[in-house]
Design a protein around this motif. Structure first.
Motif, mmCIF file in Angstrom:
data_model
loop_
_atom_site.group_PDB
_atom_site.id
_atom_site.type_symbol
_atom_site.label_atom_id
_atom_site.label_comp_id
_atom_site.label_asym_id
_atom_site.label_seq_id
_atom_site.Cartn_x
_atom_site.Cartn_y
_atom_site.Cartn_z
ATOM 1 N N GLU A 163 -16.986 -4.311 14.535
ATOM 2 C CA GLU A 163 -15.590 -4.172 14.125
ATOM 3 C C GLU A 163 -15.185 -5.299 13.188
ATOM 4 N N VAL A 164 -14.543 -4.915 12.088
ATOM 5 C CA VAL A 164 -14.092 -5.860 11.075
ATOM 6 C C VAL A 164 -12.620 -5.567 10.795
ATOM 7 N N ILE A 165 -11.812 -6.622 10.692
ATOM 8 C CA ILE A 165 -10.394 -6.493 10.370
ATOM 9 C C ILE A 165 -10.200 -7.024 8.950
ATOM 10 N N GLY A 166 -9.424 -6.301 8.138
ATOM 11 C CA GLY A 166 -9.147 -6.723 6.776
ATOM 12 C C GLY A 166 -7.662 -6.779 6.496
ATOM 13 N N VAL A 167 -7.289 -7.584 5.523
ATOM 14 C CA VAL A 167 -5.899 -7.722 5.096
ATOM 15 C C VAL A 167 -5.841 -7.382 3.615
ATOM 16 N N LEU A 168 -4.931 -6.465 3.259
ATOM 17 C CA LEU A 168 -4.755 -6.034 1.881
ATOM 18 C C LEU A 168 -3.335 -6.349 1.426
ATOM 19 N N ASP A 169 -3.190 -6.705 0.145
ATOM 20 C CA ASP A 169 -1.880 -6.959 -0.445
ATOM 21 C C ASP A 169 -1.783 -6.167 -1.740
ATOM 22 N N SER A 170 -0.582 -5.889 -2.162
ATOM 23 C CA SER A 170 -0.355 -5.131 -3.394
ATOM 24 C C SER A 170 -0.982 -5.849 -4.578
ATOM 25 N N GLN A 171 -1.586 -5.088 -5.476
ATOM 26 C CA GLN A 171 -2.190 -5.652 -6.681
ATOM 27 C C GLN A 171 -1.526 -5.090 -7.940
ATOM 28 N N ILE A 172 -0.352 -4.506 -7.767
ATOM 29 C CA ILE A 172 0.357 -3.931 -8.904
ATOM 30 C C ILE A 172 1.387 -4.944 -9.385
ATOM 31 N N GLU A 173 1.096 -5.617 -10.485
ATOM 32 C CA GLU A 173 1.943 -6.600 -11.156
ATOM 33 C C GLU A 173 2.127 -7.902 -10.393
ATOM 34 N N SER A 174 2.345 -7.869 -9.088
ATOM 35 C CA SER A 174 2.527 -9.096 -8.309
ATOM 36 C C SER A 174 2.278 -8.771 -6.847
ATOM 37 N N PRO A 175 2.211 -9.815 -5.994
ATOM 38 C CA PRO A 175 2.074 -9.540 -4.565
ATOM 39 C C PRO A 175 3.256 -8.715 -4.077
ATOM 40 N N GLY A 176 3.068 -8.039 -2.982
ATOM 41 C CA GLY A 176 4.144 -7.219 -2.425
ATOM 42 C C GLY A 176 4.734 -7.852 -1.182
ATOM 43 N N TRP A 177 5.738 -7.202 -0.624
ATOM 44 C CA TRP A 177 6.385 -7.673 0.594
ATOM 45 C C TRP A 177 5.548 -7.391 1.821
ATOM 46 N N ASP A 178 4.762 -6.330 1.792
ATOM 47 C CA ASP A 178 4.028 -5.898 2.981
ATOM 48 C C ASP A 178 2.532 -6.078 2.822
ATOM 49 N N LEU A 179 1.904 -6.529 3.895
ATOM 50 C CA LEU A 179 0.456 -6.590 3.985
ATOM 51 C C LEU A 179 -0.006 -5.399 4.805
ATOM 52 N N VAL A 180 -1.115 -4.819 4.427
ATOM 53 C CA VAL A 180 -1.690 -3.714 5.188
ATOM 54 C C VAL A 180 -2.905 -4.251 5.932
ATOM 55 N N ILE A 181 -2.911 -4.027 7.226
ATOM 56 C CA ILE A 181 -4.037 -4.425 8.072
ATOM 57 C C ILE A 181 -4.911 -3.188 8.244
#
Length: 119
Positions: free
Chosen positions: A28-46
């Protein structure tokens, strides 16, 4: 940096920010994603993978303290407990104190504590 398209209401394009394994022998691996459209976003996706990263599924969405905060690290404390550390270098006039912020999970990333500033 790899860009990932997640199926969802906005089909957001997200970029990998951090990954941690839930124990040395775990698949099991956990990852964190952030918006890559123009700038960081408000929400992180786990996201999580139970097959060592071959396939991924959305596990949770986590609101950052300020959209300009960046992911510093994702630390696996045990197979269930992870700490996510954000860094905010400037208050950008938004009234959010600069510093490191930490959110924790005890259920492999399904639910998270609110971010608190690390002292």
């Amino acid at each position: 940096m790899q860009t990932v398209v997640l199926d969802g209401p906005d089909d957001e394009q997200m970029g990998w920010e951090a990954v941690a394994r839930a124990g040395e022998a775990s698949r099991e691996v956990i990852g964190v994603l952030d918006s890559q459209i123009e700038s960081p976003g408000w929400d992180l996706v786990i996201v999580a993978s139970t097959d060592s990263g071959r396939t991924w599924a959305r596990r949770a969405t986590l609101r950052k303290v300020y959209y300009m905060a960046t992911v510093e690290s994702l630390i696996a404390r045990s197979p269930d407990h992870f700490d996510l550390v954000l860094r905010l270098d400037d208050d950008y006039g938004a009234g959010v104190a600069p510093g490191r912020y930490v959110a924790s999970t005890e259920d492999r990333g399904s639910s998270w504590s609110p971010f608190v500033i690390a002292r």
